[in-house]
Design a protein around this motif. Structure first.
Motif, PDB file in Angstrom:
ATOM      1  N   TYR A   1     -16.553  60.940  46.154  1.00 19.29           N
ATOM      2  CA  TYR A   1     -16.337  59.641  46.799  1.00 19.29           C
ATOM      3  C   TYR A   1     -14.843  59.432  47.070  1.00 19.29           C
ATOM      4  CZ  TYR A   1     -21.139  58.575  45.454  1.00 19.29           C
ATOM      5  OH  TYR A   1     -22.491  58.610  45.310  1.00 19.29           O
ATOM      6  N   LYS A   2     -14.546  58.764  48.176  1.00 20.31           N
ATOM      7  CA  LYS A   2     -13.161  58.477  48.532  1.00 20.31           C
ATOM      8  C   LYS A   2     -12.906  56.987  48.757  1.00 20.31           C
ATOM      9  CE  LYS A   2     -12.265  63.000  50.594  1.00 20.31           C
ATOM     10  NZ  LYS A   2     -11.761  63.747  51.790  1.00 20.31           N
ATOM     11  N   SER A   3     -13.956  56.193  48.633  1.00 20.51           N
ATOM     12  CA  SER A   3     -13.811  54.746  48.796  1.00 20.51           C
ATOM     13  C   SER A   3     -15.096  54.080  48.303  1.00 20.51           C
ATOM     14  CB  SER A   3     -13.564  54.384  50.270  1.00 20.51           C
ATOM     15  OG  SER A   3     -14.686  54.754  51.063  1.00 20.51           O
ATOM     16  N   GLY A   4     -15.114  52.762  48.397  1.00 20.35           N
ATOM     17  CA  GLY A   4     -16.308  52.013  48.017  1.00 20.35           C
ATOM     18  C   GLY A   4     -16.167  51.377  46.647  1.00 20.35           C
ATOM     19  N   MET A   5     -17.163  50.549  46.309  1.00 18.81           N
ATOM     20  CA  MET A   5     -17.159  49.817  45.046  1.00 18.81           C
ATOM     21  C   MET A   5     -18.110  50.480  44.051  1.00 18.81           C
ATOM     22  SD  MET A   5     -15.692  47.172  43.634  1.00 18.81           S
ATOM     23  CE  MET A   5     -15.181  46.134  45.009  1.00 18.81           C
TER      24      MET A   5
ATOM     25  N   PRO B   1     -20.102  44.931  24.275  1.00 21.78           N
ATOM     26  CA  PRO B   1     -21.200  45.062  23.316  1.00 21.78           C
ATOM     27  C   PRO B   1     -21.817  46.452  23.452  1.00 21.78           C
ATOM     28  CG  PRO B   1     -21.415  43.064  24.648  1.00 21.78           C
ATOM     29  CD  PRO B   1     -20.360  43.895  25.287  1.00 21.78           C
ATOM     30  N   GLY B   2     -22.226  47.041  22.351  1.00 22.03           N
ATOM     31  CA  GLY B   2     -22.798  48.380  22.387  1.00 22.03           C
ATOM     32  C   GLY B   2     -24.119  48.420  23.122  1.00 22.03           C
ATOM     33  N   GLY B   3     -24.469  49.581  23.632  1.00 23.56           N
ATOM     34  CA  GLY B   3     -25.749  49.742  24.319  1.00 23.56           C
ATOM     35  C   GLY B   3     -25.721  50.907  25.286  1.00 23.56           C
ATOM     36  N   ILE B   4     -26.776  51.007  26.086  1.00 26.81           N
ATOM     37  CA  ILE B   4     -26.859  52.032  27.120  1.00 26.81           C
ATOM     38  C   ILE B   4     -26.327  51.427  28.418  1.00 26.81           C
ATOM     39  CG2 ILE B   4     -28.346  53.631  28.370  1.00 26.81           C
ATOM     40  CD1 ILE B   4     -30.321  53.525  26.090  1.00 26.81           C
ATOM     41  N   TYR B   5     -25.241  51.984  28.898  1.00 27.77           N
ATOM     42  CA  TYR B   5     -24.605  51.515  30.127  1.00 27.77           C
ATOM     43  C   TYR B   5     -24.844  52.522  31.245  1.00 27.77           C
ATOM     44  CZ  TYR B   5     -22.162  47.695  27.755  1.00 27.77           C
ATOM     45  OH  TYR B   5     -21.875  46.535  27.073  1.00 27.77           O
ATOM     46  N   ALA B   6     -24.523  52.118  32.450  1.00 23.19           N
ATOM     47  CA  ALA B   6     -24.683  53.011  33.596  1.00 23.19           C
ATOM     48  C   ALA B   6     -23.592  52.737  34.615  1.00 23.19           C
ATOM     49  CB  ALA B   6     -26.055  52.830  34.237  1.00 23.19           C
ATOM     50  N   ILE B   7     -23.045  53.809  35.161  1.00 16.93           N
ATOM     51  CA  ILE B   7     -22.155  53.697  36.308  1.00 16.93           C
ATOM     52  C   ILE B   7     -23.020  53.751  37.563  1.00 16.93           C
ATOM     53  CG2 ILE B   7     -20.347  54.824  37.654  1.00 16.93           C
ATOM     54  CD1 ILE B   7     -19.250  53.579  35.156  1.00 16.93           C
ATOM     55  N   VAL B   8     -22.906  52.748  38.418  1.00 18.58           N
ATOM     56  CA  VAL B   8     -23.587  52.757  39.713  1.00 18.58           C
ATOM     57  C   VAL B   8     -22.549  53.114  40.760  1.00 18.58           C
ATOM     58  CG1 VAL B   8     -24.883  51.416  41.408  1.00 18.58           C
ATOM     59  CG2 VAL B   8     -25.284  51.053  38.964  1.00 18.58           C
ATOM     60  N   PHE B   9     -22.780  54.202  41.451  1.00 17.88           N
ATOM     61  CA  PHE B   9     -21.804  54.721  42.404  1.00 17.88           C
ATOM     62  C   PHE B   9     -21.854  53.940  43.720  1.00 17.88           C
ATOM     63  CE2 PHE B   9     -22.663  58.087  39.413  1.00 17.88           C
ATOM     64  CZ  PHE B   9     -21.418  58.631  39.169  1.00 17.88           C
TER      65      PHE B   9
ATOM     66  N   ALA C   1     -15.174  48.100  40.125  1.00 11.86           N
ATOM     67  CA  ALA C   1     -13.859  48.678  40.420  1.00 11.86           C
ATOM     68  C   ALA C   1     -13.919  49.417  41.746  1.00 11.86           C
ATOM     69  CB  ALA C   1     -13.425  49.623  39.302  1.00 11.86           C
ATOM     70  N   GLU C   2     -12.827  49.345  42.487  1.00 10.45           N
ATOM     71  CA  GLU C   2     -12.731  50.040  43.764  1.00 10.45           C
ATOM     72  C   GLU C   2     -12.428  51.515  43.513  1.00 10.45           C
ATOM     73  OE1 GLU C   2     -13.028  49.955  47.877  1.00 10.45           O
ATOM     74  OE2 GLU C   2     -13.075  48.162  46.605  1.00 10.45           O
ATOM     75  N   VAL C   3     -13.132  52.378  44.241  1.00 13.56           N
ATOM     76  CA  VAL C   3     -12.893  53.820  44.132  1.00 13.56           C
ATOM     77  C   VAL C   3     -11.732  54.195  45.039  1.00 13.56           C
ATOM     78  CG1 VAL C   3     -13.875  56.126  44.468  1.00 13.56           C
ATOM     79  CG2 VAL C   3     -15.307  54.266  43.592  1.00 13.56           C
ATOM     80  N   SER C   4     -10.754  54.912  44.479  1.00 16.45           N
ATOM     81  CA  SER C   4      -9.569  55.300  45.246  1.00 16.45           C
ATOM     82  C   SER C   4      -9.865  56.515  46.131  1.00 16.45           C
ATOM     83  CB  SER C   4      -8.416  55.626  44.297  1.00 16.45           C
ATOM     84  OG  SER C   4      -8.728  56.794  43.546  1.00 16.45           O
ATOM     85  N   SER C   5      -8.907  56.889  46.947  1.00 14.47           N
ATOM     86  CA  SER C   5      -9.092  58.000  47.882  1.00 14.47           C
ATOM     87  C   SER C   5      -9.293  59.337  47.175  1.00 14.47           C
ATOM     88  CB  SER C   5      -7.892  58.095  48.827  1.00 14.47           C
ATOM     89  OG  SER C   5      -6.698  58.264  48.081  1.00 14.47           O
ATOM     90  N   ASP C   6      -8.845  59.422  45.906  1.00 17.74           N
ATOM     91  CA  ASP C   6      -9.057  60.662  45.166  1.00 17.74           C
ATOM     92  C   ASP C   6     -10.265  60.566  44.231  1.00 17.74           C
ATOM     93  OD1 ASP C   6      -7.882  58.818  43.542  1.00 17.74           O
ATOM     94  OD2 ASP C   6      -6.386  60.167  42.675  1.00 17.74           O
ATOM     95  N   GLY C   7     -11.134  59.575  44.467  1.00 17.95           N
ATOM     96  CA  GLY C   7     -12.395  59.477  43.734  1.00 17.95           C
ATOM     97  C   GLY C   7     -12.288  58.897  42.341  1.00 17.95           C
TER      98      GLY C   7
END
Length: 402
Positions: A33-37, A71-79, A54-60
């Motif tokens: 990725y080079k951009s996007g939220m 708080p602890g738990g199962i988290y996920a990054i959504v691209f 967070a905004e994705v920079s040009s270098d991903g």
């Protein structure tokens, strides 16, 4: 004399150390990725709830950070694009770097969190075993002979057992890990092997299942709240496993909330869910559960996280329901009878009084009211039962008593 510049440096380093200790910083490297939220989310049942973005920079690269620990738990990054997500654990160590392989997320790497090493191994094992299970199921569905069906069914059972054994090994070898806590909490109770013959056999099986339903869950570990399995498990318990009697549910809810009192987030989650579940109950008599929760918890200030509007809604709803609970004395009704005289509901002393609302233009009423009249004449009258019938018609509401 101590140099001022050195003192400033020490203070700055101390501030950084305190910030790192109390807050979180999650660095995402997503070279595809080079951009996007990008979004930092956490699991709660079927939903992913947004914690940060967070905004994705040009270098991903994207950086999520905050001054308060998560708080602890199962988290996920959504691209960016919201078509891909990657699960990881958040526990005590919250200075985390995720090197995402967006071509095959199972091969992604999480650094800075020992808990995630175990979680990654588990994810890879489950992904591989899941593919094998799907293949075995597909082969079973396409079987053309009984022998093939039996063979593929046995293969499916073996693979499923291997998956269960792998989970048990994690719990056994890493009992203090977050993975162990999650696996114990998500484990389904073993079904009784006793084949029911009598009604008592069926009851024994039911009580066995119910008594073991929460094995592995202490209600003191807040981390399991943020997971895909805890909310559905809670819903199934109160909707399907528990006897749908208000007193039974009230007692059970009180016990769960008592267990959770040393875990503020768990207590808050349980009380919020129970309140929402029984605010507008689907089963007659369950309004008593909501009133109980109001009287024992909300009205005593034991839900301080609710804002003024929320408390007003809960309070108004509770007082509306109090006067109409099954088993409680009904509010008095003062109606005008067909002769123009006032008739109070409690003017007619009787051990039992049946209140009937009916409309002469209602098709259902035309069918049911004669039946009630017949039962009254045949049985109820000689037993001292009274009927207070309220006729609803545009422009007038007379009452008829018998």
């Amino acid at each position: 004399m101590f140099p001022k510049s050195a003192l400033t440096l020490i203070v700055s380093l101390c501030s950084l150390a305190v910030s790192a200790q109390n807050g979180y910083k999650i660095l995402l490297n997503a070279k595809g990725y080079k951009s996007g939220m990008a979004y930092l989310t956490y699991h709660m049942g079927k939903n992913l709830n947004v914690q940060d973005s967070a905004e994705v920079s040009s270098d991903g690269v994207a950086e999520f950070k905050g001054n308060t620990k998560l708080p602890g738990g199962i988290y996920a990054i959504v691209f960016p694009g919201k078509s891909l997500s990657y699960d990881f654990l958040v526990d005590k160590d919250q200075q985390i770097t995720i090197n995402a392989d967006t071509s095959n997320l199972v091969n992604s790497e999480v650094k800075g969190s020992p808990e995630n090493l175990l979680f990654q191994q588990y994810q890879r094992f489950v992904a591989d075993k899941g593919r094998q299970l799907q293949q075995a199921r597909a082969a079973y569905m396409s079987s053309t002979t009984r022998e093939d069906s039996v063979r593929h069914e046995e293969r499916y059972k073996v693979l499923n057992q291997e998956l269960g054994d792998y989970r048990d090994e994690i719990v056994k070898n890493h009992p203090q890990s977050m993975m162990a806590a999650l696996l114990k909490a998500m484990k389904e109770p073993a079904l009784p092997t006793k084949k029911p013959v009598t009604r008592q056999d069926s009851l024994d099986n039911y009580y066995y299942y119910k008594s073991h339903y929460w094995d592995g869950v202490t209600f003191m570990d807040e981390r399991i709240i943020r997971s895909p399995f805890f909310l559905p498990k809670l819903e199934r318990y109160y909707r399907d496993v528990m006897p749908q009697m208000a007193d039974s549910i009230k007692n059970d809810a009180d016990y769960k909330l008592l267990l959770a009192r040393t875990s503020p987030e768990m207590y808050k989650f349980l009380l919020n869910w129970l309140t929402d579940e029984y605010l507008n109950p689907k089963i007659m008599g369950h309004d008593a559960i909501f009133v109980h929760l109001f009287e024992k918890y909300h009205s005593k200030g034991l839900s301080p996280w609710l804002n003024e509007k929320q408390m007003e809604t809960i309070t108004r709803r509770a007082y509306m329901q109090m006067a109409n609970l099954i088993g409680e004395k009904a509010s008095n009704l003062i109606m005008i009878d067909s002769a123009g005289r006032k008739k109070n509901l409690y003017d007619f002393p009787a051990e039992f009084t049946i209140v009937v609302f009916w409309d002469p233009n209602c098709g259902h009423c035309k069918e049911e009211i004669p039946k009630i009249d017949s039962v009254y004449k045949a049985t109820w009258k000689k037993k001292g039962v009274k009927v207070y019938a309220v006729m609803i018609e545009p422009g007038q509401v007379p009452v008829r008593t018998r």
